[in-house]
Motif scaffolding. Sequence first.
Motif, PDB file in Angstrom:
ATOM      1  N   TYR A   1     -47.766 -11.509   2.122  1.00 41.65           N
ATOM      2  CA  TYR A   1     -48.469 -10.076   2.523  1.00 41.65           C
ATOM      3  C   TYR A   1     -48.614  -9.401   1.589  1.00 41.65           C
ATOM      4  O   TYR A   1     -47.191  -9.385   0.722  1.00 41.65           O
ATOM      5  CB  TYR A   1     -47.282  -9.468   3.309  1.00 41.65           C
ATOM      6  CG  TYR A   1     -48.755  -8.049   4.220  1.00 41.65           C
ATOM      7  CD1 TYR A   1     -50.031  -9.116   4.942  1.00 41.65           C
ATOM      8  CD2 TYR A   1     -47.943  -7.485   3.594  1.00 41.65           C
ATOM      9  CE1 TYR A   1     -50.706  -7.676   5.381  1.00 41.65           C
ATOM     10  CE2 TYR A   1     -49.120  -5.609   4.676  1.00 41.65           C
ATOM     11  CZ  TYR A   1     -49.754  -6.109   4.590  1.00 41.65           C
ATOM     12  OH  TYR A   1     -50.816  -5.192   5.960  1.00 41.65           O
TER      13      TYR A   1
ATOM     14  N   LEU B   1     -46.634  -7.026  11.511  1.00 43.12           N
ATOM     15  CA  LEU B   1     -45.212  -7.385  11.169  1.00 43.12           C
ATOM     16  C   LEU B   1     -44.609  -6.546   9.963  1.00 43.12           C
ATOM     17  O   LEU B   1     -44.179  -5.368  10.145  1.00 43.12           O
ATOM     18  CB  LEU B   1     -45.060  -8.374  11.474  1.00 43.12           C
ATOM     19  CG  LEU B   1     -44.837  -9.092  12.928  1.00 43.12           C
ATOM     20  CD1 LEU B   1     -44.340 -10.676  13.223  1.00 43.12           C
ATOM     21  CD2 LEU B   1     -44.236  -7.691  13.996  1.00 43.12           C
ATOM     22  N   SER B   2     -45.656  -6.688   9.189  1.00 41.74           N
ATOM     23  CA  SER B   2     -45.354  -6.346   7.536  1.00 41.74           C
ATOM     24  C   SER B   2     -45.786  -4.710   7.693  1.00 41.74           C
ATOM     25  O   SER B   2     -44.849  -3.654   6.958  1.00 41.74           O
ATOM     26  CB  SER B   2     -46.220  -6.614   7.004  1.00 41.74           C
ATOM     27  OG  SER B   2     -45.509  -8.219   6.613  1.00 41.74           O
ATOM     28  N   GLU B   3     -46.152  -4.574   7.858  1.00 47.34           N
ATOM     29  CA  GLU B   3     -47.681  -2.564   8.135  1.00 47.34           C
ATOM     30  C   GLU B   3     -45.940  -2.143   9.115  1.00 47.34           C
ATOM     31  O   GLU B   3     -45.696  -1.172   8.790  1.00 47.34           O
ATOM     32  CB  GLU B   3     -48.062  -2.528   9.227  1.00 47.34           C
ATOM     33  CG  GLU B   3     -49.526  -2.726   7.660  1.00 47.34           C
ATOM     34  CD  GLU B   3     -49.619  -2.294   6.973  1.00 47.34           C
ATOM     35  OE1 GLU B   3     -49.379  -0.647   6.635  1.00 47.34           O
ATOM     36  OE2 GLU B   3     -50.112  -2.809   5.661  1.00 47.34           O
TER      37      GLU B   3
ATOM     38  N   ILE C   1     -49.267 -11.275  11.023  1.00 48.50           N
ATOM     39  CA  ILE C   1     -48.142 -10.943   9.088  1.00 48.50           C
ATOM     40  C   ILE C   1     -48.215  -9.851   8.641  1.00 48.50           C
ATOM     41  O   ILE C   1     -47.649  -8.847   8.431  1.00 48.50           O
ATOM     42  CB  ILE C   1     -48.606 -12.002   8.757  1.00 48.50           C
ATOM     43  CG1 ILE C   1     -48.075 -13.474   8.682  1.00 48.50           C
ATOM     44  CG2 ILE C   1     -48.452 -11.556   6.854  1.00 48.50           C
ATOM     45  CD1 ILE C   1     -48.685 -14.275   8.234  1.00 48.50           C
TER      46      ILE C   1
ATOM     47  N   ALA D   1     -45.834 -15.879  11.389  1.00 52.06           N
ATOM     48  CA  ALA D   1     -45.626 -14.469  11.136  1.00 52.06           C
ATOM     49  C   ALA D   1     -44.645 -14.023  10.831  1.00 52.06           C
ATOM     50  O   ALA D   1     -44.619 -13.399   9.243  1.00 52.06           O
ATOM     51  CB  ALA D   1     -46.215 -13.431  12.348  1.00 52.06           C
ATOM     52  N   ARG D   2     -43.899 -14.245  10.591  1.00 52.15           N
ATOM     53  CA  ARG D   2     -42.418 -13.812  10.230  1.00 52.15           C
ATOM     54  C   ARG D   2     -42.304 -14.519   8.553  1.00 52.15           C
ATOM     55  O   ARG D   2     -41.771 -14.164   7.519  1.00 52.15           O
ATOM     56  CB  ARG D   2     -40.881 -13.954  10.840  1.00 52.15           C
ATOM     57  CG  ARG D   2     -41.102 -12.616  11.850  1.00 52.15           C
ATOM     58  CD  ARG D   2     -39.529 -12.418  12.566  1.00 52.15           C
ATOM     59  NE  ARG D   2     -39.485 -11.843  14.026  1.00 52.15           N
ATOM     60  CZ  ARG D   2     -39.134 -12.634  15.195  1.00 52.15           C
ATOM     61  NH1 ARG D   2     -38.375 -13.234  14.681  1.00 52.15           N
ATOM     62  NH2 ARG D   2     -38.313 -10.939  15.514  1.00 52.15           N
TER      63      ARG D   2
ATOM     64  N   MET E   1     -44.964 -12.807   5.940  1.00 54.39           N
ATOM     65  CA  MET E   1     -44.294 -12.149   5.559  1.00 54.39           C
ATOM     66  C   MET E   1     -44.126 -12.061   4.147  1.00 54.39           C
ATOM     67  O   MET E   1     -43.927 -10.667   3.104  1.00 54.39           O
ATOM     68  CB  MET E   1     -43.552 -11.146   6.827  1.00 54.39           C
ATOM     69  CG  MET E   1     -43.852 -11.131   7.551  1.00 54.39           C
ATOM     70  SD  MET E   1     -42.714  -9.725   9.087  1.00 54.39           S
ATOM     71  CE  MET E   1     -42.218  -8.083   8.437  1.00 54.39           C
ATOM     72  N   ASP E   2     -43.091 -12.702   3.655  1.00 46.77           N
ATOM     73  CA  ASP E   2     -42.950 -12.740   2.539  1.00 46.77           C
ATOM     74  C   ASP E   2     -44.532 -12.124   1.178  1.00 46.77           C
ATOM     75  O   ASP E   2     -44.300 -12.229   0.346  1.00 46.77           O
ATOM     76  CB  ASP E   2     -42.363 -13.801   1.894  1.00 46.77           C
ATOM     77  CG  ASP E   2     -40.846 -13.674   2.385  1.00 46.77           C
ATOM     78  OD1 ASP E   2     -40.944 -12.347   2.862  1.00 46.77           O
ATOM     79  OD2 ASP E   2     -40.159 -14.607   3.177  1.00 46.77           O
TER      80      ASP E   2
END
Length: 100
Positions: free
Chosen positions: A38, A92-94, A89, A31-32, A35-36
Motif C-alpha cells: 500500500y 486497514l492500512s490507514e 487494503i 487485504a492483509r 497491506m505491505d
Amino acid sequence: MPAAAALTRPATESTPNTPGTRRPRLLITAARHGMDDYRRQRDLPRLIGPGIPKADVTEVLAALEERMETARRANDPGWSCLRHVEVLIALLSERALRAE
C-alpha cells in the motif's frame, strides 16, 4: 456441524477496529497480504479521488467499503472483488497508520 453445512457457510472474520462487522475471511486475508504494498500517494487518489483531507480518509474508505459489502451481499453484478480488496487494503492500512 455436518460437513455439508460447513461448505455452505462462508468463513467470516471481523475487520480490525470495527467490532461486529463481519467479512468473508478470504477478503480480509487478501487485504492483509496487500497491506505491505500500500502506498498512500499512489492508491488513495485512485480509490477515493483527490482532495480528501487526511483526517477524513478512514471515514470515506469505511463508507465506500460498506457500500461495496452491501453490493456483495446483494449479489450486485457491478460488485468487483478486486476493487473491494483494494478498498479494504487502504482502509486497514490507514487505520494501522492512524494507530501508530
